[in-house]
Design a protein around this motif. Sequence first.
Motif, short mmCIF file in Angstrom:
data_model
loop_
_atom_site.label_atom_id
_atom_site.label_comp_id
_atom_site.label_asym_id
_atom_site.label_seq_id
_atom_site.Cartn_x
_atom_site.Cartn_y
_atom_site.Cartn_z
N LEU A 1 0.86 -1.19 0.00
CA LEU A 1 0.00 0.00 0.00
C LEU A 1 0.89 1.24 0.00
CD1 LEU A 1 -2.55 -1.14 2.75
CD2 LEU A 1 -2.79 -1.35 0.26
N SER A 2 0.47 2.25 -0.75
CA SER A 2 1.32 3.43 -0.96
C SER A 2 0.62 4.72 -0.54
CB SER A 2 1.72 3.53 -2.44
OG SER A 2 2.43 4.73 -2.69
N ASN A 3 1.40 5.60 0.09
CA ASN A 3 0.98 6.97 0.39
C ASN A 3 1.95 7.93 -0.27
OD1 ASN A 3 -0.62 8.99 1.58
ND2 ASN A 3 0.61 9.01 3.45
N LEU A 4 2.41 7.56 -1.48
CA LEU A 4 3.44 8.34 -2.16
C LEU A 4 3.05 9.79 -2.34
CD1 LEU A 4 6.11 8.48 -3.75
CD2 LEU A 4 4.84 7.80 -5.79
N TYR A 5 1.81 10.05 -2.71
CA TYR A 5 1.37 11.42 -3.00
C TYR A 5 0.62 12.05 -1.83
CZ TYR A 5 2.82 10.51 -7.77
OH TYR A 5 3.57 10.21 -8.89
N GLY A 6 0.58 11.37 -0.69
CA GLY A 6 -0.09 11.93 0.48
C GLY A 6 0.71 13.07 1.10
N GLN A 7 0.02 13.97 1.76
CA GLN A 7 0.68 15.08 2.45
C GLN A 7 0.53 14.97 3.95
OE1 GLN A 7 -0.92 18.62 0.65
NE2 GLN A 7 0.01 18.20 -1.35
N SER A 8 -0.11 13.91 4.40
CA SER A 8 -0.25 13.63 5.82
C SER A 8 -0.27 12.13 6.00
CB SER A 8 -1.54 14.26 6.38
OG SER A 8 -2.67 13.79 5.67
N PRO A 9 -0.08 11.63 7.22
CA PRO A 9 -0.06 10.17 7.44
C PRO A 9 -1.39 9.53 7.02
CG PRO A 9 0.87 11.31 9.33
CD PRO A 9 0.26 12.37 8.45
N PRO B 1 3.65 10.18 4.80
CA PRO B 1 3.64 10.76 3.45
C PRO B 1 4.88 10.34 2.66
CG PRO B 1 3.09 12.42 5.08
CD PRO B 1 3.54 11.21 5.84
N GLY B 2 4.66 9.97 1.41
CA GLY B 2 5.77 9.60 0.55
C GLY B 2 6.29 8.19 0.74
N GLN B 3 5.64 7.41 1.61
CA GLN B 3 6.12 6.08 1.91
C GLN B 3 5.14 5.00 1.46
OE1 GLN B 3 9.29 5.66 3.28
NE2 GLN B 3 9.37 7.88 2.90
N GLN B 4 5.57 3.75 1.56
CA GLN B 4 4.71 2.61 1.29
C GLN B 4 4.96 1.57 2.36
OE1 GLN B 4 5.92 1.16 -2.59
NE2 GLN B 4 7.58 -0.07 -1.73
N TRP C 1 -7.41 2.55 -9.31
CA TRP C 1 -6.93 1.81 -8.14
C TRP C 1 -6.39 2.82 -7.14
CZ3 TRP C 1 -4.51 -1.06 -12.58
CH2 TRP C 1 -5.25 -2.20 -12.92
N ARG C 2 -6.76 2.66 -5.87
CA ARG C 2 -6.34 3.58 -4.82
C ARG C 2 -5.50 2.87 -3.78
NH1 ARG C 2 -12.46 5.53 -5.05
NH2 ARG C 2 -12.25 7.60 -5.97
N TYR C 3 -4.39 3.50 -3.42
CA TYR C 3 -3.46 3.04 -2.39
C TYR C 3 -2.71 1.76 -2.77
CZ TYR C 3 -6.29 6.18 0.54
OH TYR C 3 -6.97 7.26 1.05
N LEU C 4 -3.37 0.81 -3.35
CA LEU C 4 -2.78 -0.50 -3.62
C LEU C 4 -1.84 -0.43 -4.83
CD1 LEU C 4 -2.87 -3.60 -2.95
CD2 LEU C 4 -4.61 -3.75 -4.75
N THR C 5 -0.62 -0.97 -4.67
CA THR C 5 0.33 -0.96 -5.78
C THR C 5 0.89 -2.34 -6.11
OG1 THR C 5 2.17 -0.43 -4.28
CG2 THR C 5 1.04 1.43 -5.34
#
Length: 444
Positions: free
Chosen positions: A100-108, A147-150, A212-216
């Motif tokens: 799961l990815s939060n690559l483009y997130g700006q908060s946790p 943010p920016g992590q997976q 597809w959201r979050y899942l990579t």
Amino acid sequence: MTRGRGYALLALVVAAIVALSTAIYVGVASDDGLRNRNALGDGSAPHNSAAPASTGTWVGTWSTSPSAAEPGTETTGMADRSVRNVVHTSVGGTGARVTLSNLYGQSPLNITRATIAVSAGSGTAAALADTMRQLTFSGGPAVVIPPGQQVMSDAVRVVVPHDSDVLITTYTPAGSGPVTYHRHARQVSYVAQGDHTQDATGTPYTERTGSWRYLTALDVLSNESEGTIVALGDSLTDGITSTPDTNSRWTDVLSDRLRAEIAAGRDLPRYSVVNQGISGNQVLADGLGRPADNPSGLNRFQRDVMERTNVKVVVIDLGVNDILRNPQLADPNAILNGLRTMVGQAHARGVKVVGATLMPFYGHRGYTEAREAVRRTINAEIRAGRVFDAVADFDQALRDPYDPRRLRADYDSGDHLHPSDKGYARMAESFDLETLKGSAPAEL
């Protein structure tokens, strides 16, 4: 204690150590050695049926590239909603884990519950109830992704069939800012209000989405496969003009073809196929933003190819957008050097590279004779063997034999750039499966 009893006790201790060492070795050997080595557990899941033995090789059975932050999700994210992503497997296995990815997130990104299940059928949010498993992360049901992590889940025991739909569902209780997504899924997924991650009926999932959201990534512990083929490309690999929910991308057809040939007794590598295409992608240029939307092939090569599970071969089909989207006339040498840089990165990891020739686009609004000359220059270098280890000549396979500047009519989706379903199938059929054999050339 007598000397004889002392020797006997020592022998028992040595035997125990040897047995423990052997067990540890066997457990580690079943992993690919490249990703985390989570123990294969049942995930404390509802409806947890008897699990098969945890042996095999970890490979990628499905993946996608995070391509941007989803518009309209900047403030609320997916607050109090369950996202049920539908993905299609390449190979099967007896265990699974997801990324799961939060690559483009700006908060946790706070995910309080996630599940995996085999779909009850095509075109539905319903699951086979006895396959529903709760996913865990470092042993717990919740995870916070900075943010920016997976993050990769723990492995869970579940029988995942090949060539089937799998449902991966996440629940986020609060807004987490921009949602990391892949826009052109060509696959319908679902959303429900509230936490319905463990719902097998699919009834609450009234909202449909083509993203597809979050899942990579979805990996499986497989006895069917010994490695992963990664297809890196643009919309031609993303399958943007393929019929939704039919798995008609050229990578899907390639996977089916490889399996069929092996089943018929042909001596070929038992590889899965995963798709890392992003529509509009280029070899050299990134999109806007930080991190960049639609990062270039060069910038995402490490993440989207080298970090995939147990990758053995990469197929690169990039370069057309560098020609069409450059306001000036593209420099073929710059594109070729970019491709060669990716090949060098693959070779450094022992990964073989098959490269595709660039297909024609006469009739497309971006066509000019000068751009056609750039395309032909690049293709000449590829065919001459001065770029890749092997060649997939998609240009020759799909071009009109009476006018090589254009796609053959029945292979053309109608926009004179992207193939029809028949064209995508032709790409896969023209792919020389023998090129999958062997490894990357040794670096001197």
